[in-house]
Write an enzyme that holds these catalytic residues in place. Sequence first.
Site, short mmCIF file in Angstrom:
data_model
loop_
_atom_site.label_atom_id
_atom_site.label_comp_id
_atom_site.label_asym_id
_atom_site.label_seq_id
_atom_site.Cartn_x
_atom_site.Cartn_y
_atom_site.Cartn_z
N GLU A 21 0.84 -1.21 0.00
CA GLU A 21 0.00 0.00 0.00
C GLU A 21 0.87 1.25 0.00
O GLU A 21 2.08 1.19 0.16
CB GLU A 21 -0.91 0.03 1.24
CG GLU A 21 -2.29 -0.58 1.03
CD GLU A 21 -3.23 0.30 0.22
OE1 GLU A 21 -2.76 1.32 -0.34
OE2 GLU A 21 -4.41 -0.03 0.12
N ASN A 150 -10.42 4.95 1.57
CA ASN A 150 -9.52 4.77 0.45
C ASN A 150 -9.76 5.85 -0.60
O ASN A 150 -10.62 6.72 -0.42
CB ASN A 150 -9.72 3.39 -0.19
CG ASN A 150 -8.81 2.32 0.40
OD1 ASN A 150 -7.60 2.54 0.54
ND2 ASN A 150 -9.36 1.18 0.76
N ASP A 201 -10.27 1.12 -4.34
CA ASP A 201 -9.16 1.20 -3.38
C ASP A 201 -8.41 2.51 -3.60
O ASP A 201 -9.02 3.54 -3.83
CB ASP A 201 -8.26 -0.03 -3.51
CG ASP A 201 -7.58 -0.39 -2.20
OD1 ASP A 201 -6.87 0.46 -1.64
OD2 ASP A 201 -7.73 -1.53 -1.73
#
Length: 294
Positions: A21, A150, A201
């Site tokens: 991430e 997100n 996301d």
Amino acid sequence: MTEIHSFTGRTLCETASQLGEGPTYDPATGKAYWFDITGQMLHELHLATMTKATHALPFLGSVLAVVDPERQLIVSDRGLFLRKVADGALSPYLTLEDKPQNRSNDGRVHPSGALWASTMGRTAEKHSGAIYHIAGTTVTKLFSNVTIPNGICFSPDGSTGYFTDSHVNHLMRVALDPKTGLPTGTPEVLSDETGTPGDIDGAVCDADGLIWNARWGANAVDVYTPDGTKIARHLVPASQASCPAFIGDKADRLMVTSAWQGLEAAGRLADPHAGQTFELGFAVKGRFEPAFTL
């Protein structure tokens, strides 16, 4: 009609992160950074030489922002820390909240130099998280009761912010004060992805205002116009694409992180590139991330 493009890029890093991430790029050093959140690791890759380094962290880090040539800011489950680039030394900067069950998740620096950062439950407890605005040491809670925050990114002029709760799967838009990054209006749904495969996301917004969004569970990065029209889908070789970032000397390349979190043994065999980090392999009109203003 959404155009679907096959993957023609390359693997930037074969290391399989459990939860890759928070990718970003520092044009001053030519280095890309990203996290394995649950693995408590910061990855560093010098693109010109493909020299790789990894840095163990004492917390669950998820967002990195450049402060100046000597320092970076990291957002983690234990708050925000300043990191010295030279030796990795960490010093506490501030805390966001007092929920021990939470960790940090998505975040990005607004063109004003303020940071949007988010929190969520460690096991995605419903409505446990929030999205915050950090200007210097002033923390303002923007949105509460978020499950999986997100998609935080901003239009090139800083007048529009985008975000999502992946649990709800609505890509949201909100008007901002370009000088501060604070909302001036009420969020509205830009694209309702309820019932479609995969979750919205991480995201970035390019120089033309297009939103590039990693689609967790759909092997893809989707591209939206500012009015919410989905115009393209670029496939990636891992099902759980997590976040994109513009990289390269001209910010004209796109990297994408991924994750193997939640995959059982059979799932990992079927998804052998899960957790790896990729470059899509074609030119984009990206932008460099602003530095965080202390």
